[in-house]
Design a protein around this motif. Sequence first.
Motif, mmCIF file in Angstrom:
data_model
loop_
_atom_site.group_PDB
_atom_site.id
_atom_site.type_symbol
_atom_site.label_atom_id
_atom_site.label_comp_id
_atom_site.label_asym_id
_atom_site.label_seq_id
_atom_site.Cartn_x
_atom_site.Cartn_y
_atom_site.Cartn_z
ATOM 1 N N GLU A 282 48.157 45.514 46.762
ATOM 2 C CA GLU A 282 48.102 44.111 47.167
ATOM 3 C C GLU A 282 49.380 43.421 46.688
ATOM 4 O O GLU A 282 50.045 43.905 45.757
ATOM 5 N N LEU A 283 49.691 42.295 47.286
ATOM 6 C CA LEU A 283 50.831 41.487 46.866
ATOM 7 C C LEU A 283 50.329 40.164 46.295
ATOM 8 O O LEU A 283 49.333 39.608 46.765
ATOM 9 N N ALA A 284 50.997 39.677 45.286
ATOM 10 C CA ALA A 284 50.678 38.380 44.694
ATOM 11 C C ALA A 284 51.976 37.615 44.491
ATOM 12 O O ALA A 284 52.907 38.125 43.860
ATOM 13 N N ARG A 285 52.019 36.407 45.032
ATOM 14 C CA ARG A 285 53.223 35.585 44.956
ATOM 15 C C ARG A 285 52.910 34.291 44.216
ATOM 16 O O ARG A 285 51.770 33.841 44.198
ATOM 17 N N PRO A 286 53.918 33.663 43.624
ATOM 18 C CA PRO A 286 53.679 32.388 42.939
ATOM 19 C C PRO A 286 53.015 31.383 43.869
ATOM 20 O O PRO A 286 53.433 31.197 45.012
ATOM 21 N N GLY A 287 51.941 30.771 43.382
ATOM 22 C CA GLY A 287 51.226 29.774 44.162
ATOM 23 C C GLY A 287 50.089 30.313 44.991
ATOM 24 O O GLY A 287 49.292 29.534 45.534
ATOM 25 N N GLU B 155 64.724 41.374 38.530
ATOM 26 C CA GLU B 155 64.242 40.215 37.771
ATOM 27 C C GLU B 155 63.447 39.285 38.691
ATOM 28 O O GLU B 155 63.931 38.855 39.729
ATOM 29 N N GLY B 156 62.232 39.008 38.298
ATOM 30 C CA GLY B 156 61.353 38.185 39.120
ATOM 31 C C GLY B 156 60.304 38.987 39.844
ATOM 32 O O GLY B 156 59.384 38.430 40.446
ATOM 33 N N ALA B 157 60.421 40.322 39.792
ATOM 34 C CA ALA B 157 59.420 41.213 40.371
ATOM 35 C C ALA B 157 58.608 41.853 39.259
ATOM 36 O O ALA B 157 59.034 41.907 38.103
ATOM 37 N N ALA B 158 57.427 42.352 39.609
ATOM 38 C CA ALA B 158 56.567 42.997 38.616
ATOM 39 C C ALA B 158 55.626 43.968 39.315
ATOM 40 O O ALA B 158 55.252 43.761 40.471
ATOM 41 N N VAL B 159 55.254 45.023 38.591
ATOM 42 C CA VAL B 159 54.240 45.966 39.049
ATOM 43 C C VAL B 159 53.049 45.827 38.117
ATOM 44 O O VAL B 159 53.161 46.088 36.913
ATOM 45 N N ALA B 160 51.919 45.382 38.656
ATOM 46 C CA ALA B 160 50.696 45.205 37.871
ATOM 47 C C ALA B 160 49.675 46.255 38.288
ATOM 48 O O ALA B 160 49.577 46.604 39.463
ATOM 49 N N VAL B 161 48.931 46.757 37.311
ATOM 50 C CA VAL B 161 47.879 47.732 37.585
ATOM 51 C C VAL B 161 46.550 47.159 37.117
ATOM 52 O O VAL B 161 46.441 46.640 36.003
ATOM 53 N N SER C 217 50.550 27.703 32.768
ATOM 54 C CA SER C 217 50.855 28.082 31.388
ATOM 55 C C SER C 217 51.266 29.540 31.251
ATOM 56 O O SER C 217 51.411 30.042 30.140
ATOM 57 N N SER C 218 51.454 30.222 32.371
ATOM 58 C CA SER C 218 51.732 31.651 32.324
ATOM 59 C C SER C 218 53.025 31.994 33.035
ATOM 60 O O SER C 218 53.219 31.641 34.201
ATOM 61 N N HIS C 219 53.906 32.718 32.349
ATOM 62 C CA HIS C 219 55.131 33.180 32.991
ATOM 63 C C HIS C 219 54.831 34.153 34.119
ATOM 64 O O HIS C 219 55.541 34.205 35.131
ATOM 65 N N TYR C 220 53.757 34.918 33.997
ATOM 66 C CA TYR C 220 53.431 35.918 34.998
ATOM 67 C C TYR C 220 53.157 35.311 36.364
ATOM 68 O O TYR C 220 53.343 35.980 37.389
ATOM 69 N N ALA C 221 52.713 34.059 36.385
ATOM 70 C CA ALA C 221 52.441 33.385 37.658
ATOM 71 C C ALA C 221 53.721 33.048 38.415
ATOM 72 O O ALA C 221 53.664 32.674 39.591
ATOM 73 N N THR C 222 54.868 33.168 37.762
ATOM 74 C CA THR C 222 56.143 32.877 38.432
ATOM 75 C C THR C 222 56.754 34.132 39.056
ATOM 76 O O THR C 222 57.808 34.050 39.685
ATOM 77 N N LEU C 223 56.097 35.269 38.881
ATOM 78 C CA LEU C 223 56.653 36.537 39.341
ATOM 79 C C LEU C 223 56.069 36.950 40.689
ATOM 80 O O LEU C 223 54.973 36.516 41.069
ATOM 81 N N CYS C 224 56.792 37.821 41.394
ATOM 82 C CA CYS C 224 56.317 38.428 42.632
ATOM 83 C C CYS C 224 55.736 39.795 42.279
ATOM 84 O O CYS C 224 56.475 40.705 41.892
ATOM 85 N N HIS C 225 54.423 39.951 42.415
ATOM 86 C CA HIS C 225 53.734 41.142 41.939
ATOM 87 C C HIS C 225 53.369 42.098 43.071
ATOM 88 O O HIS C 225 52.859 41.677 44.116
ATOM 89 N N LEU C 226 53.618 43.372 42.824
ATOM 90 C CA LEU C 226 52.938 44.428 43.558
ATOM 91 C C LEU C 226 51.774 44.856 42.673
ATOM 92 O O LEU C 226 51.986 45.264 41.522
ATOM 93 N N ILE C 227 50.559 44.748 43.175
ATOM 94 C CA ILE C 227 49.367 45.091 42.390
ATOM 95 C C ILE C 227 48.831 46.432 42.872
ATOM 96 O O ILE C 227 48.519 46.613 44.047
ATOM 97 N N MET C 228 48.738 47.364 41.963
ATOM 98 C CA MET C 228 48.157 48.673 42.249
ATOM 99 C C MET C 228 46.676 48.648 41.894
ATOM 100 O O MET C 228 46.302 48.302 40.774
ATOM 101 N N VAL C 229 45.837 49.018 42.856
ATOM 102 C CA VAL C 229 44.387 49.083 42.656
ATOM 103 C C VAL C 229 43.975 50.546 42.725
ATOM 104 O O VAL C 229 43.829 51.114 43.813
ATOM 105 N N PRO C 230 43.814 51.215 41.583
ATOM 106 C CA PRO C 230 43.537 52.654 41.578
ATOM 107 C C PRO C 230 42.056 52.952 41.814
ATOM 108 O O PRO C 230 41.182 52.142 41.493
ATOM 109 N N HIS C 231 41.791 54.122 42.351
ATOM 110 C CA HIS C 231 40.432 54.637 42.520
ATOM 111 C C HIS C 231 40.423 56.048 41.950
ATOM 112 O O HIS C 231 40.823 57.004 42.606
#
Length: 288
Positions: free
Chosen positions: A49-54, A98-104, A130-144
């Motif tokens: 999934e993708l997660a963007r600021p806002g 910088e500004g990108a992130a990979v979240a699991v 209140s979170s710096h992470y909300a300013t990042l563009c995330h690729l979210i990995m959802v494992p099974h």
Amino acid sequence: MQLSLAIHPVTSIQFGARTGLVGTTLSIQQDELRRLVLEESSFAAVDFELARPGDSLRAGPIFDIVEPRAKAPGGSPDWPGILGEPHTAGSGTTHVLEGAAVAVVREDSPGESRGATGYVLEMSGAPAASSHYATLCHLIMVPHSKSDVPAHARQRAYRLAQLKIAVHLARAALNEIPARTLSLDTAIAADRVGLPRIAYVGQIFSRQRKPLQDESILYGADTDGMLPTVLHPNEWLDGALLPSYHCSLGRRGNLFLSKPSGHHDTVSAPSGGRIELCRLRGDHRVGG
């Protein structure tokens, strides 16, 4: 030992036909990432999934968040001891998105001693402010994971897959011109001779619990029985250390917090001179 960080800003993220960095937009090809993740036999499937600021999005519980980074040829390797053989980290050029992130996302709760607080990623609303992470563009990995995989093996698979993805994404910038380059060199210049020298003492693992089987902390090894170890600052900043599986988003030790983009602090010395240093600050989102 000299380390250069080639910084490539990322302000938007999208899925596309190929993985690449165009300007400040990171495009991601899902199928190649899926093949990369499924190299780990612990997984039956994986979603992204993708997660963007806002975005009106909440994700959790989060295992960890990693900034995409990849080593240019000629320097130390990517995550030595984890993705390859142990080798001294901290030299050469590291390309940073910088500004990108990979979240699991974890498949289980963090444990009886940990609540959900600190493990939830919020991209909008009051918590996001209140979170710096909300300013990042995330690729979210959802494992099974496969049902018969024990917890320690599952978490190691999370880590390996996450680091592989982070390196793969950052390699898209290897042939791009960085927006800026930061040089981290601890050699003592002529105008700094005589200034105080500083050693940073850091607790890399809490002895409140034993490391899990295969829990990689330092160059792929756990800390069970480890004696105090001397590290060059660039080793710390460039892949020698990994946080515990049990860190949370706002706590000291989270992998994103532990890999700053090399901002320098300048403090005044009593003599009126200056001490320039690179240091880790666990209470800052991107330390220096």
